[in-house]
Design an enzyme around this catalytic site. Sequence first.
Site, mmCIF file in Angstrom:
data_model
loop_
_atom_site.group_PDB
_atom_site.id
_atom_site.type_symbol
_atom_site.label_atom_id
_atom_site.label_comp_id
_atom_site.label_asym_id
_atom_site.label_seq_id
_atom_site.Cartn_x
_atom_site.Cartn_y
_atom_site.Cartn_z
ATOM 1 N N SER A 1 0.821 -1.222 0.000
ATOM 2 C CA SER A 1 0.000 0.000 0.000
ATOM 3 C C SER A 1 0.850 1.265 0.000
ATOM 4 C CB SER A 1 -0.931 -0.003 1.214
ATOM 5 O OG SER A 1 -1.764 -1.138 1.202
ATOM 6 N N GLY A 2 1.814 1.358 0.928
ATOM 7 C CA GLY A 2 2.622 2.563 1.039
ATOM 8 C C GLY A 2 3.549 2.765 -0.133
ATOM 9 N N CYS B 1 -1.716 -6.460 2.636
ATOM 10 C CA CYS B 1 -3.133 -6.108 2.788
ATOM 11 C C CYS B 1 -3.988 -6.746 1.712
ATOM 12 C CB CYS B 1 -3.299 -4.587 2.779
ATOM 13 S SG CYS B 1 -5.019 -4.061 2.922
ATOM 14 N N CYS C 1 -5.748 -7.610 5.015
ATOM 15 C CA CYS C 1 -7.057 -6.980 5.217
ATOM 16 C C CYS C 1 -8.140 -7.465 4.267
ATOM 17 C CB CYS C 1 -6.958 -5.460 5.062
ATOM 18 S SG CYS C 1 -5.375 -4.738 5.448
ATOM 19 N N LYS D 1 -8.977 -11.312 4.419
ATOM 20 C CA LYS D 1 -9.503 -11.517 5.773
ATOM 21 C C LYS D 1 -10.941 -11.055 5.885
ATOM 22 C CE LYS D 1 -9.249 -8.307 8.337
ATOM 23 N NZ LYS D 1 -8.149 -7.873 9.176
ATOM 24 N N GLY E 1 -3.174 -12.852 20.826
ATOM 25 C CA GLY E 1 -4.221 -12.025 21.417
ATOM 26 C C GLY E 1 -4.373 -10.668 20.781
ATOM 27 N N TYR F 1 -5.158 -8.285 16.910
ATOM 28 C CA TYR F 1 -6.142 -8.203 15.833
ATOM 29 C C TYR F 1 -6.318 -9.542 15.117
ATOM 30 C CZ TYR F 1 -5.887 -2.979 15.412
ATOM 31 O OH TYR F 1 -5.952 -1.631 15.590
ATOM 32 N N ILE F 2 -5.204 -10.055 14.583
ATOM 33 C CA ILE F 2 -5.272 -11.214 13.692
ATOM 34 C C ILE F 2 -5.778 -12.440 14.428
ATOM 35 C CG2 ILE F 2 -3.903 -12.720 12.197
ATOM 36 C CD1 ILE F 2 -2.052 -10.303 11.706
ATOM 37 N N GLU G 1 -9.569 -12.178 15.069
ATOM 38 C CA GLU G 1 -10.300 -12.232 13.800
ATOM 39 C C GLU G 1 -10.355 -13.652 13.262
ATOM 40 O OE1 GLU G 1 -9.433 -7.702 12.150
ATOM 41 O OE2 GLU G 1 -8.024 -9.305 11.684
ATOM 42 N N ARG H 1 -4.376 -6.122 24.058
ATOM 43 C CA ARG H 1 -3.621 -5.144 24.841
ATOM 44 C C ARG H 1 -3.582 -3.807 24.102
ATOM 45 N NH1 ARG H 1 1.938 -4.379 24.870
ATOM 46 N NH2 ARG H 1 2.152 -6.249 23.587
ATOM 47 N N THR I 1 -2.947 -0.214 7.156
ATOM 48 C CA THR I 1 -2.895 0.139 5.742
ATOM 49 C C THR I 1 -3.147 1.625 5.486
ATOM 50 O OG1 THR I 1 -3.452 -2.087 5.007
ATOM 51 C CG2 THR I 1 -3.977 -0.286 3.496
ATOM 52 N N HIS J 1 -33.372 6.906 13.589
ATOM 53 C CA HIS J 1 -34.111 5.908 14.357
ATOM 54 C C HIS J 1 -34.908 4.988 13.428
ATOM 55 C CE1 HIS J 1 -36.035 4.304 17.930
ATOM 56 N NE2 HIS J 1 -37.196 4.392 17.309
ATOM 57 N N GLU K 1 -27.494 5.451 16.639
ATOM 58 C CA GLU K 1 -28.085 6.585 17.348
ATOM 59 C C GLU K 1 -27.766 6.559 18.835
ATOM 60 O OE1 GLU K 1 -32.377 6.762 17.804
ATOM 61 O OE2 GLU K 1 -32.540 4.600 17.438
#
Length: 454
Positions: free
Chosen positions: A14-15, A42, A47, A50, A174, A176-177, A180, A203, A310, A436, A441
């Site tokens: 990406s970068g 990614c 990303c 996933k 423990g 993100y990955i 998920e 964490r 990303t 609503h 909301e």
Amino acid sequence: MNYDYDLYVIGAGSGGVRASRFAAGFGARAAIAESRYLGGTCVNVGCVPKKLLVYGAHYAEDFEQASGFGWTAQAPRFDWPTLIANKNREIARLNDIYRDLLVNSGVALHEGHARIVDPHTVEINGEHHTARHILVATGSWPFVPEIPGREHAITSNEAFFLQELPRRVVVVGGGYIAVEFASIFNGLGAEVTQLYRGELFLRGFDQSVREHLPDELAKKGVALRFKSNPARIDKLADGTLRVTLQDGSTLDADCVFYATGRRAMVDGLGLENTRVRLDGQGYIEVDDDYRTAEPSILALGDVIDRVPLTPVALAEGMAVARQLFHPEQYRRVDYKLIPTAVFSLPNIGTVGLTEEQARADGHELKIFESRFRPMKLTLTEAQEKTLMKLVVDARTDRVLGCHMVGPEAGEIIQGLAVALKAGATKRIFDETLGIHPTAAEEFVTLRTPVTRAA
């Protein structure tokens, strides 16, 4: 000295892609090298695939809940090879898009392993290319600890290409990955046990989020074992993987999935031929403008120790291109108030300070928090609860943080990130009319702060 290129980028993630494309757009002669796949982690093993697997896993809940709304159908059957084949086709389409983006932008694409020969020279496929500036954007790679039997474990790199869905999965980690993929494997029908060496996973996230998610994962059938860590993995005669924990207990599985961190991909780059320095964790050291100790070499993305997301790498790529070739537009990346999502089931969305960070920074706080059963589930047997939380500075009324666990949390928090970036106060939230009936909301109807010891 005349150089072949004004900018040579190593790594088409990406970068790197963003930096090279915009550099070319600013009139620079740009080239980019990639040894694996266009789009980087990614697009290929991160990303994008996933999120596709998360969508697939969520259908199990949709099918189960449909009966509450009057729908009856034969029991659905899931086919892992179909999902993976369709995922592969979509990723191949995205690879072609990245290739076209680069070529149409005027960036020279070199496919192969690039190595830095000296501060202005890159060697690839036996050819040497000189550049005024070299940008390292090679990203990171999953790390599996050195334990006996580690060769039997897989990481996210391999999980996207499994030939069949494992019946029993042990997820180690423990972050993100880990959470998920625990949700993905569980939602698609596997028996999942997640191990984490600490007392509570995620964490760095708000404590309310960290305490809420385990309850929701457990409701969905994920077996969570905290303060647990593998000591070894053995492959039995029948192919079963036996995980022996440090306390001596064992777990049998068909797949052991490790998500215990990632390391910068710097091996074989030739950095030893330059003055580029690595920190104690193996990341490339850069200053606030992404310059290394070698003036002609810059680095960004997951290969430096900033924020490994990303959108952050994209922003860094834009910053580098502007800094080098369009300085009148250059501005440093603001690392504050970066929104992020964890695509567990249920999702997590968060932006701004956690309650713990805000207290540590000396803020006097008002905390607004709500836990409720989403309206969609009221006609079903599902007991899932959504968490929404606002962290507010009691003196200025400014909203410092928004946190959510629940369906579409990422979509909701993205909108609130704009409000926080603009400096919204709790009064502005209160004066904003809700849509609503929606879950979102709730963020503009929270009125009574919770009582909690500082």
